[in-house]
Design a protein around this motif. Structure first.
Motif, PDB file in Angstrom:
ATOM      1  N   ASP A 137       0.796  -1.236   0.000  1.00 16.47           N
ATOM      2  CA  ASP A 137       0.000   0.000   0.000  1.00 16.47           C
ATOM      3  C   ASP A 137       0.821   1.276   0.000  1.00 16.47           C
ATOM      4  O   ASP A 137       0.428   2.283   0.588  1.00 16.47           O
ATOM      5  CB  ASP A 137      -0.938  -0.005   1.211  1.00 16.47           C
ATOM      6  N   GLY A 138       1.931   1.252  -0.663  1.00 17.63           N
ATOM      7  CA  GLY A 138       2.721   2.467  -0.786  1.00 17.63           C
ATOM      8  C   GLY A 138       4.116   2.294  -0.215  1.00 17.63           C
ATOM      9  O   GLY A 138       4.373   1.414   0.614  1.00 17.63           O
ATOM     10  N   LYS A 139       5.031   3.148  -0.688  1.00 17.64           N
ATOM     11  CA  LYS A 139       6.425   3.071  -0.272  1.00 17.64           C
ATOM     12  C   LYS A 139       6.702   4.050   0.867  1.00 17.64           C
ATOM     13  O   LYS A 139       6.179   5.171   0.876  1.00 17.64           O
ATOM     14  CB  LYS A 139       7.341   3.398  -1.455  1.00 17.64           C
ATOM     15  N   ILE A 140       7.518   3.611   1.793  1.00 21.67           N
ATOM     16  CA  ILE A 140       7.896   4.474   2.904  1.00 21.67           C
ATOM     17  C   ILE A 140       8.611   5.718   2.375  1.00 21.67           C
ATOM     18  O   ILE A 140       8.396   6.828   2.874  1.00 21.67           O
ATOM     19  CB  ILE A 140       8.780   3.705   3.902  1.00 21.67           C
ATOM     20  N   ALA A 141       9.425   5.560   1.335  1.00 18.96           N
ATOM     21  CA  ALA A 141      10.140   6.706   0.756  1.00 18.96           C
ATOM     22  C   ALA A 141       9.159   7.755   0.241  1.00 18.96           C
ATOM     23  O   ALA A 141       9.376   8.965   0.409  1.00 18.96           O
ATOM     24  CB  ALA A 141      11.059   6.231  -0.372  1.00 18.96           C
ATOM     25  N   ASP A 142       8.061   7.319  -0.381  1.00 16.68           N
ATOM     26  CA  ASP A 142       7.059   8.264  -0.876  1.00 16.68           C
ATOM     27  C   ASP A 142       6.379   8.987   0.289  1.00 16.68           C
ATOM     28  O   ASP A 142       6.102  10.188   0.212  1.00 16.68           O
ATOM     29  CB  ASP A 142       6.010   7.529  -1.714  1.00 16.68           C
ATOM     30  N   ALA A 143       6.096   8.241   1.348  1.00 19.64           N
ATOM     31  CA  ALA A 143       5.475   8.859   2.526  1.00 19.64           C
ATOM     32  C   ALA A 143       6.401   9.897   3.132  1.00 19.64           C
ATOM     33  O   ALA A 143       5.963  11.005   3.499  1.00 19.64           O
ATOM     34  CB  ALA A 143       5.121   7.788   3.547  1.00 19.64           C
ATOM     35  N   LYS A 144       7.670   9.584   3.238  1.00 23.26           N
ATOM     36  CA  LYS A 144       8.633  10.524   3.822  1.00 23.26           C
ATOM     37  C   LYS A 144       8.752  11.787   2.972  1.00 23.26           C
ATOM     38  O   LYS A 144       8.954  12.883   3.490  1.00 23.26           O
ATOM     39  CB  LYS A 144       9.997   9.855   3.977  1.00 23.26           C
ATOM     40  N   GLN A 145       8.606  11.598   1.664  1.00 24.42           N
ATOM     41  CA  GLN A 145       8.715  12.736   0.756  1.00 24.42           C
ATOM     42  C   GLN A 145       7.500  13.656   0.855  1.00 24.42           C
ATOM     43  O   GLN A 145       7.619  14.882   0.763  1.00 24.42           O
ATOM     44  CB  GLN A 145       8.880  12.237  -0.680  1.00 24.42           C
ATOM     45  N   GLN A 146       6.313  13.075   1.077  1.00 29.42           N
ATOM     46  CA  GLN A 146       5.083  13.863   1.061  1.00 29.42           C
ATOM     47  C   GLN A 146       4.647  14.377   2.425  1.00 29.42           C
ATOM     48  O   GLN A 146       3.898  15.354   2.504  1.00 29.42           O
ATOM     49  CB  GLN A 146       3.953  13.021   0.455  1.00 29.42           C
ATOM     50  N   LEU A 147       5.091  13.712   3.495  1.00 29.50           N
ATOM     51  CA  LEU A 147       4.645  14.087   4.834  1.00 29.50           C
ATOM     52  C   LEU A 147       5.685  14.951   5.534  1.00 29.50           C
ATOM     53  O   LEU A 147       6.862  14.961   5.166  1.00 29.50           O
ATOM     54  CB  LEU A 147       4.360  12.839   5.671  1.00 29.50           C
ATOM     55  N   LEU A 148       5.252  15.640   6.571  1.00 26.55           N
ATOM     56  CA  LEU A 148       6.166  16.438   7.368  1.00 26.55           C
ATOM     57  C   LEU A 148       7.095  15.520   8.160  1.00 26.55           C
ATOM     58  O   LEU A 148       6.730  14.391   8.492  1.00 26.55           O
ATOM     59  CB  LEU A 148       5.376  17.330   8.324  1.00 26.55           C
ATOM     60  N   PRO A 149       8.298  16.003   8.487  1.00 29.86           N
ATOM     61  CA  PRO A 149       9.272  15.142   9.178  1.00 29.86           C
ATOM     62  C   PRO A 149       8.785  14.580  10.507  1.00 29.86           C
ATOM     63  O   PRO A 149       9.226  13.513  10.926  1.00 29.86           O
ATOM     64  CB  PRO A 149      10.472  16.083   9.391  1.00 29.86           C
ATOM     65  N   ASN A 150       7.871  15.293  11.171  1.00 35.27           N
ATOM     66  CA  ASN A 150       7.409  14.831  12.489  1.00 35.27           C
ATOM     67  C   ASN A 150       6.240  13.858  12.410  1.00 35.27           C
ATOM     68  O   ASN A 150       5.763  13.380  13.438  1.00 35.27           O
ATOM     69  CB  ASN A 150       7.010  16.027  13.362  1.00 35.27           C
ATOM     70  N   GLN A 151       5.769  13.554  11.209  1.00 37.88           N
ATOM     71  CA  GLN A 151       4.623  12.664  11.083  1.00 37.88           C
ATOM     72  C   GLN A 151       5.045  11.195  11.167  1.00 37.88           C
ATOM     73  O   GLN A 151       6.091  10.795  10.644  1.00 37.88           O
ATOM     74  CB  GLN A 151       3.875  12.921   9.777  1.00 37.88           C
ATOM     75  N   ILE A 152       4.204  10.395  11.816  1.00 39.89           N
ATOM     76  CA  ILE A 152       4.482   8.986  12.042  1.00 39.89           C
ATOM     77  C   ILE A 152       4.204   8.178  10.774  1.00 39.89           C
ATOM     78  O   ILE A 152       3.198   8.390  10.093  1.00 39.89           O
ATOM     79  CB  ILE A 152       3.612   8.461  13.201  1.00 39.89           C
ATOM     80  N   ILE A 153       5.118   7.252  10.477  1.00 38.91           N
ATOM     81  CA  ILE A 153       4.943   6.336   9.350  1.00 38.91           C
ATOM     82  C   ILE A 153       5.072   4.909   9.877  1.00 38.91           C
ATOM     83  O   ILE A 153       6.132   4.515  10.368  1.00 38.91           O
ATOM     84  CB  ILE A 153       5.978   6.571   8.237  1.00 38.91           C
ATOM     85  N   GLY A 154       3.995   4.154   9.808  1.00 38.00           N
ATOM     86  CA  GLY A 154       4.013   2.769  10.261  1.00 38.00           C
ATOM     87  C   GLY A 154       4.003   1.808   9.090  1.00 38.00           C
ATOM     88  O   GLY A 154       3.525   2.138   8.000  1.00 38.00           O
ATOM     89  N   ARG A 155       4.535   0.623   9.317  1.00 38.75           N
ATOM     90  CA  ARG A 155       4.581  -0.391   8.260  1.00 38.75           C
ATOM     91  C   ARG A 155       4.133  -1.745   8.802  1.00 38.75           C
ATOM     92  O   ARG A 155       4.614  -2.209   9.835  1.00 38.75           O
ATOM     93  CB  ARG A 155       6.008  -0.512   7.733  1.00 38.75           C
ATOM     94  N   THR A 156       3.191  -2.368   8.123  1.00 37.55           N
ATOM     95  CA  THR A 156       2.777  -3.727   8.451  1.00 37.55           C
ATOM     96  C   THR A 156       3.893  -4.700   8.091  1.00 37.55           C
ATOM     97  O   THR A 156       4.381  -4.696   6.959  1.00 37.55           O
ATOM     98  CB  THR A 156       1.502  -4.103   7.669  1.00 37.55           C
ATOM     99  N   CYS A 157       4.288  -5.536   9.049  1.00 39.22           N
ATOM    100  CA  CYS A 157       5.367  -6.498   8.805  1.00 39.22           C
ATOM    101  C   CYS A 157       4.956  -7.933   9.087  1.00 39.22           C
ATOM    102  O   CYS A 157       5.782  -8.844   8.957  1.00 39.22           O
ATOM    103  CB  CYS A 157       6.592  -6.126   9.652  1.00 39.22           C
ATOM    104  N   HIS A 158       3.693  -8.148   9.474  1.00 37.64           N
ATOM    105  CA  HIS A 158       3.192  -9.487   9.771  1.00 37.64           C
ATOM    106  C   HIS A 158       4.124 -10.150  10.795  1.00 37.64           C
ATOM    107  O   HIS A 158       4.345  -9.615  11.852  1.00 37.64           O
ATOM    108  CB  HIS A 158       3.027 -10.291   8.485  1.00 37.64           C
TER     109      HIS A 158
END
Length: 228
Positions: free
Chosen positions: A104-125
């Motif tokens: 559901d999307g790349k962490i790199a894309d999220a980091k590029q579009q979101l502010l530095p202080n925003q949380i990015i979580g990843r499902t890892c099962h």
């Protein structure tokens, strides 16, 4: 998930987990009331907006945006950070974080579009390689689960004690999810877990019972590092 096994393998930790609440698919007025009851307790550490049924409607995206705006404002009033499930663009539009499944999307894309202080979580099962990848790509936390059978995702694979322990050793904040209750979470006591994600054990309750249930969760966390 045998308690003795987890406790024996866990590294000593003074970390007390935070309660990570996910929305359910209740009608919005009721959902809002439940969220307010939970947030008022001051015990919610992170809130995820996940509204699968709304998104499946013809006007789902616009409805989700309108709902999410109100939920974000509510959470901000109680200083609780918010993440949106699987939607980087909506997260950026609302100025909040995002939780991403493996597809559901790349962490790199999220980091590029979101502010530095925003949380990015990843499902890892239960995949430790996914946890390492999430860390290397700069995710804020890695989510492991399902820990127990869940009514929300009844077909999810249950992870092993060893997978959970190894995930906790990867030097990234860990979130656990799947079938967790204020009673069975004690089986994970002592593990260095940052977030315990909950849906049904809180959100399936009537509004009048939610504050008490949050307090029961907090009591379980306060006993996290006590000797067995």
């Amino acid at each position: 998930m045998a308690q003795s096994t987890v406790l024996k393998a866990a590294n000593a930790s003074n970390m007390i987990p935070k309660l990570y609440l996910l929305t359910n698919d209740d009608e919005f007025v009721l959902l809002y009331q439940k969220l307010e009851a939970a947030l008022k307790t001051g015990l919610i550490g992170l809130l995820q907006i996940r509204r699968k049924q709304i998104l499946s409607l013809p006007d789902g995206e616009s409805r989700l945006y309108q709902e999410a705006k109100q939920i974000v404002e509510l959470a901000q009033a109680y200083n609780v950070p918010v993440v949106i499930n699987d939607n980087i663009e909506l997260a950026a539009k609302l100025g909040v974080g995002v939780h991403l499944g493996q597809q559901d999307g790349k962490i790199a894309d999220a980091k590029q579009q979101l502010l530095p202080n925003q949380i990015i979580g990843r499902t890892c099962h239960g995949n430790v390689a996914f946890v390492k990848e999430a860390k290397n790509e700069g995710a804020s936390y890695a989510a492991l689960g399902a820990v127990f059978a869940s009514t929300t995702k009844p077909n999810a694979d249950i992870i092993t004690c060893q997978q959970l322990i190894e995930g906790c050793q990867q030097d990234i904040a860990i979130c656990v999810i799947g079938g967790l209750t204020a009673e069975n979470v004690s089986e994970l006591a002592g593990l260095p877990i940052k977030y315990v994600a909950v849906v049904g054990d809180i959100m399936d309750l009537p509004v009048t019972q939610i504050a008490v249930r949050c307090q029961q969760w907090q009591q379980a966390f306060l006993e996290w590092n006590m000797p067995a």
